[in-house]
Design a protein around this motif. Structure first.
Motif, PDB file in Angstrom:
ATOM      1  N   LYS A 180       9.487 -12.283  -7.486  1.00 34.78           N
ATOM      2  CA  LYS A 180       9.826 -11.059  -7.577  1.00 34.78           C
ATOM      3  C   LYS A 180      10.701 -10.352  -6.447  1.00 34.78           C
ATOM      4  CE  LYS A 180       4.844  -9.653  -9.156  1.00 34.78           C
ATOM      5  NZ  LYS A 180       3.912  -8.892  -8.596  1.00 34.78           N
ATOM      6  N   GLU A 201      -1.393  -8.890 -14.235  1.00 31.33           N
ATOM      7  CA  GLU A 201      -0.728  -8.180 -13.226  1.00 31.33           C
ATOM      8  C   GLU A 201      -1.346  -6.870 -12.598  1.00 31.33           C
ATOM      9  OE1 GLU A 201       1.332  -7.153 -10.527  1.00 31.33           O
ATOM     10  OE2 GLU A 201       2.632  -8.425 -11.318  1.00 31.33           O
ATOM     11  N   ASP A 202      -1.762  -6.715 -11.363  1.00 27.24           N
ATOM     12  CA  ASP A 202      -2.527  -5.854 -10.877  1.00 27.24           C
ATOM     13  C   ASP A 202      -1.602  -4.504 -10.675  1.00 27.24           C
ATOM     14  OD1 ASP A 202      -1.492  -7.629  -8.773  1.00 27.24           O
ATOM     15  OD2 ASP A 202      -2.793  -6.193  -7.484  1.00 27.24           O
ATOM     16  N   GLU A 203      -0.283  -4.781 -10.404  1.00 27.61           N
ATOM     17  CA  GLU A 203       0.645  -3.264 -10.181  1.00 27.61           C
ATOM     18  C   GLU A 203       0.649  -2.886 -11.418  1.00 27.61           C
ATOM     19  OE1 GLU A 203       4.080  -4.404  -8.024  1.00 27.61           O
ATOM     20  OE2 GLU A 203       3.159  -6.357  -7.339  1.00 27.61           O
ATOM     21  N   ASP A 213       0.694 -13.107 -12.449  1.00 24.93           N
ATOM     22  CA  ASP A 213       0.712 -12.778 -10.949  1.00 24.93           C
ATOM     23  C   ASP A 213      -0.232 -13.591 -10.054  1.00 24.93           C
ATOM     24  OD1 ASP A 213       2.118 -11.266  -8.885  1.00 24.93           O
ATOM     25  OD2 ASP A 213       0.664  -9.763  -8.759  1.00 24.93           O
ATOM     26  N   MET A 261      -0.845 -12.817  -6.502  1.00 23.85           N
ATOM     27  CA  MET A 261      -1.861 -12.060  -5.816  1.00 23.85           C
ATOM     28  C   MET A 261      -2.648 -11.147  -6.670  1.00 23.85           C
ATOM     29  SD  MET A 261      -1.049 -12.766  -2.688  1.00 23.85           S
ATOM     30  CE  MET A 261      -1.098 -11.490  -1.303  1.00 23.85           C
TER      31      MET A 261
HETATM   32 CA    CA Z   1      -0.216  -8.519  -7.264  1.00 19.01          CA
END
Ligand code: CA
Length: 225
Positions: A101, A7-9, A51, A53
């Motif tokens: 989400k 997950e990039d967040e 995730d 994206m």
């Molecule tokens: Ca993302």
């Protein structure tokens, strides 16, 4: 249980790591798809939260490459409601389940546990409740020495109850953990399956091991003959 969160967040990733650790999971985080794929391929994870994206490789590609490499680790994909990607595509690329989400943390944990159960990664230890024995790895159920044939759904419900003997399990919990598309399942469907279970594991033996807790759910108790 080892979980990989891709997950990039960063805030969400860290919150998941903290929360899942508190649930007793061992959690690693990858903040982009390339690293996530590399870590996943090293193996050893029981479940992956992925995730879609992501910088580097997106979640679909990570998932597809893992599957192409013969890696069958269960994958829960995180999709965005207004995103250009959708759930059907997530499942097409080989994900086992998806969550849109924003999601409730409790739902995430329940889904992860369900995935782990279905994949048999909760450990195949036999579970005994009275003279009822459940052998998760072999998918067998015994009353005394009698072999009882259960459908996969009945088996999953019984196993869920047996893992928490004496505790009430609510119908929504059962749906969440036993069905893939939980929001499409009616509570009555649980009743139907529980009735069927009783006809197999209780009625022929004059037992009442699955108790109804009115308005709440069910619990499994050791009912002696
Ligand atoms: Ca993302």
């Amino acid at each position: 249980m080892r979980v990989l969160v891709v997950e990039d967040e960063r805030r969400l990733a860290m919150a998941l790591q903290r929360g899942l650790r508190a649930e007793g999971f061992d959690v690693d985080v990858a903040l982009d798809g390339t690293l996530g794929l590399a870590m996943a391929l090293e193996g050893g994870y029981d479940v992956i939260v992925l995730d879609i994206m992501l910088p580097g490789l997106n979640g679909y590609r990570v998932c597809a490459r893992l599957r192409a490499a013969g890696d069958l680790t269960p994958i829960l994909m995180l999709t965005a409601k207004d995103g250009e990607y959708d759930e059907a595509e997530a499942l097409d690329t080989g994900a086992d389940d998806y969550l849109t989400k924003p999601f409730s943390y409790l739902v995430l944990v329940a889904r992860l546990r369900a995935l782990l159960r279905r994949s048999g990664r909760t450990g195949g230890q036999p579970i005994g409740v009275g003279d009822l024995t459940i052998l998760p790895a072999a998918h067998r159920c015994l009353r005394g020495d009698d072999e009882i044939t259960l459908t996969p759904r009945e088996f999953a419900i019984l196993k869920l109850l047996a893992e928490r003997p004496g505790e009430v399990v609510t119908k929504p919990q059962i749906i969440d953990e036993v069905w893939d598309q939980a929001d499409e399942v009616d509570l009555n469907v649980v009743e139907v399956h529980v009735s069927a279970l009783r006809r197999k594991i209780d009625a022929p033996y004059q037992r009442r091991s699955i108790e109804t807790v009115r308005g709440v759910g069910y619990r499994l108790v050791a009912d002696a003959p």
